[in-house]
Design a protein around this motif. Sequence first.
Motif, short mmCIF file in Angstrom:
data_model
loop_
_atom_site.label_atom_id
_atom_site.label_comp_id
_atom_site.label_asym_id
_atom_site.label_seq_id
_atom_site.Cartn_x
_atom_site.Cartn_y
_atom_site.Cartn_z
N MET A 1 -17.72 -12.90 22.77
CA MET A 1 -18.96 -12.19 22.45
C MET A 1 -20.06 -12.47 23.48
O MET A 1 -20.76 -11.56 23.91
CB MET A 1 -19.41 -12.61 21.05
CG MET A 1 -20.59 -11.83 20.54
SD MET A 1 -22.11 -12.72 20.74
CE MET A 1 -21.97 -13.89 19.40
N LEU A 2 -20.16 -13.75 23.91
CA LEU A 2 -21.19 -14.09 24.89
C LEU A 2 -20.94 -13.36 26.21
O LEU A 2 -21.88 -12.90 26.87
CB LEU A 2 -21.23 -15.61 25.10
CG LEU A 2 -21.51 -16.41 23.81
CD1 LEU A 2 -21.42 -17.89 24.08
CD2 LEU A 2 -22.87 -16.06 23.23
N VAL A 3 -19.66 -13.24 26.55
CA VAL A 3 -19.31 -12.55 27.80
C VAL A 3 -19.69 -11.07 27.71
O VAL A 3 -20.31 -10.51 28.62
CB VAL A 3 -17.79 -12.69 28.09
CG1 VAL A 3 -17.36 -11.81 29.26
CG2 VAL A 3 -17.45 -14.14 28.35
N VAL A 106 -33.74 -9.82 26.42
CA VAL A 106 -32.54 -10.43 27.03
C VAL A 106 -32.74 -11.93 27.18
O VAL A 106 -31.87 -12.74 26.85
CB VAL A 106 -32.22 -9.78 28.40
CG1 VAL A 106 -31.21 -10.60 29.18
CG2 VAL A 106 -31.71 -8.36 28.20
N ARG A 107 -33.92 -12.34 27.66
CA ARG A 107 -34.17 -13.77 27.85
C ARG A 107 -34.15 -14.50 26.51
O ARG A 107 -33.58 -15.58 26.39
CB ARG A 107 -35.52 -14.01 28.56
CG ARG A 107 -35.54 -13.62 30.00
CD ARG A 107 -34.92 -14.63 31.00
NE ARG A 107 -33.66 -15.25 30.62
CZ ARG A 107 -32.44 -14.81 30.99
NH1 ARG A 107 -32.30 -13.75 31.74
NH2 ARG A 107 -31.34 -15.44 30.62
N ASP A 108 -34.79 -13.91 25.47
CA ASP A 108 -34.78 -14.55 24.14
C ASP A 108 -33.35 -14.75 23.66
O ASP A 108 -33.01 -15.80 23.11
CB ASP A 108 -35.53 -13.69 23.12
CG ASP A 108 -37.03 -13.81 23.29
OD1 ASP A 108 -37.49 -14.79 23.91
OD2 ASP A 108 -37.75 -12.92 22.80
N GLU A 109 -32.50 -13.75 23.87
CA GLU A 109 -31.12 -13.83 23.39
C GLU A 109 -30.30 -14.83 24.21
O GLU A 109 -29.61 -15.68 23.65
CB GLU A 109 -30.47 -12.45 23.43
CG GLU A 109 -31.07 -11.51 22.40
CD GLU A 109 -30.54 -10.10 22.52
OE1 GLU A 109 -29.55 -9.90 23.25
OE2 GLU A 109 -31.10 -9.21 21.88
N GLU A 110 -30.36 -14.70 25.54
CA GLU A 110 -29.49 -15.54 26.37
C GLU A 110 -29.96 -16.99 26.41
O GLU A 110 -29.15 -17.91 26.56
CB GLU A 110 -29.40 -14.97 27.79
CG GLU A 110 -28.63 -13.67 27.83
CD GLU A 110 -28.10 -13.33 29.22
OE1 GLU A 110 -28.16 -14.17 30.13
OE2 GLU A 110 -27.62 -12.19 29.37
N ASP A 111 -31.28 -17.20 26.30
CA ASP A 111 -31.79 -18.58 26.43
C ASP A 111 -31.91 -19.29 25.08
O ASP A 111 -31.91 -20.51 25.03
CB ASP A 111 -33.17 -18.58 27.11
CG ASP A 111 -33.11 -18.04 28.53
OD1 ASP A 111 -31.98 -17.92 29.06
OD2 ASP A 111 -34.17 -17.71 29.09
N LEU A 113 -31.33 -17.51 21.24
CA LEU A 113 -30.57 -17.11 20.05
C LEU A 113 -29.06 -17.32 20.20
O LEU A 113 -28.42 -17.90 19.32
CB LEU A 113 -30.86 -15.64 19.68
CG LEU A 113 -32.09 -15.45 18.79
CD1 LEU A 113 -33.37 -15.60 19.59
CD2 LEU A 113 -32.05 -14.11 18.11
N LEU A 114 -28.50 -16.83 21.29
CA LEU A 114 -27.04 -16.90 21.42
C LEU A 114 -26.56 -18.35 21.62
O LEU A 114 -25.57 -18.75 20.99
CB LEU A 114 -26.56 -15.96 22.52
CG LEU A 114 -26.85 -14.46 22.22
CD1 LEU A 114 -26.44 -13.58 23.39
CD2 LEU A 114 -26.15 -14.00 20.95
N LEU A 117 -26.65 -19.91 18.21
CA LEU A 117 -25.55 -19.42 17.38
C LEU A 117 -24.25 -20.12 17.79
O LEU A 117 -23.47 -20.55 16.94
CB LEU A 117 -25.42 -17.90 17.54
CG LEU A 117 -24.33 -17.23 16.71
CD1 LEU A 117 -24.57 -17.42 15.22
CD2 LEU A 117 -24.24 -15.73 17.02
N GLN A 118 -24.05 -20.25 19.09
CA GLN A 118 -22.83 -20.89 19.60
C GLN A 118 -22.72 -22.34 19.10
O GLN A 118 -21.64 -22.81 18.77
CB GLN A 118 -22.87 -20.87 21.14
CG GLN A 118 -21.57 -21.28 21.79
CD GLN A 118 -21.63 -21.12 23.31
OE1 GLN A 118 -22.71 -21.00 23.89
NE2 GLN A 118 -20.48 -21.10 23.93
N GLU A 119 -23.86 -23.05 19.04
CA GLU A 119 -23.86 -24.43 18.56
C GLU A 119 -23.58 -24.53 17.07
O GLU A 119 -22.99 -25.48 16.59
CB GLU A 119 -25.25 -25.07 18.78
CG GLU A 119 -25.54 -25.54 20.19
CD GLU A 119 -27.03 -25.86 20.35
OE1 GLU A 119 -27.46 -25.87 21.50
OE2 GLU A 119 -27.74 -26.06 19.33
N ALA A 120 -24.05 -23.49 16.33
CA ALA A 120 -24.05 -23.59 14.87
C ALA A 120 -22.74 -23.18 14.20
O ALA A 120 -22.50 -23.53 13.06
CB ALA A 120 -25.20 -22.74 14.30
N VAL A 121 -21.92 -22.41 14.88
CA VAL A 121 -20.70 -21.92 14.23
C VAL A 121 -19.46 -22.35 15.03
O VAL A 121 -19.56 -22.72 16.20
CB VAL A 121 -20.70 -20.37 14.07
CG1 VAL A 121 -21.90 -19.90 13.27
CG2 VAL A 121 -20.65 -19.66 15.43
#
Length: 208
Positions: A1-3, A106-111, A113-114, A117-121
Amino acid sequence: MLVRQRRDHQHLETLLRRVAAGTGTDRQDALTALCRLVFPHAFAEEAVLWPLLRRVLSDGDEMTLRVEQEHQRINELFTELETFDPNDVEHHRLFEQIAVLLREDVRDEEDVLLPRLQEAVSPELLRRAGWAWWTVRVTAPTRAHPVVARRPPGNALAALPLSPIDRFRDRLDRAKQEPAVLSASTTAAVCDSRGGVKALPAALGQRG
Ligand SMILES: [Fe+2]
Ligand SMILES: [Fe+2]
């Protein structure tokens, strides 16, 4: 998903530059491509990723509210943009505002939110969320809809009629640009720029 997210974001940057550098039809074509990327991408985030973030992070509500407000403002500005000719100075001014907001998003998401999310799940849940996001992304509305709710269930309910209407209008727009797709008699303008289908071309309007 990140890719896939990063790939979309990179494509977004390319299209932003094309719109900014383009004039006339080139500018309009790049803008159309931009809309077809931005709106389904954001809609799928609102439908799949941000609800998941709210479930797994204690500050998820606050974090996702910020990006939903960015998405809302982008929808409003695009709707306003459609009322101006691409060569109009106001079109350029509004587009510059949109570009700033999209880059902030984009910056909010890449820096933030994402990575959160990656750390939490778990990797497995992240992968499943990615597939769900992508599935919605390829079927979601492709145009600005500022009056639609940015959160489920309102946005999901609105998507049911809006997705097929938007994608039908996209096909008609493409057909107008490629006359071989439809006969000359069917290439008359059928949509106004803000959403209403004025009249179906004869060939498409006829029943089976
Ligand atoms: Fe994104
Ligand atoms: Fe976004």
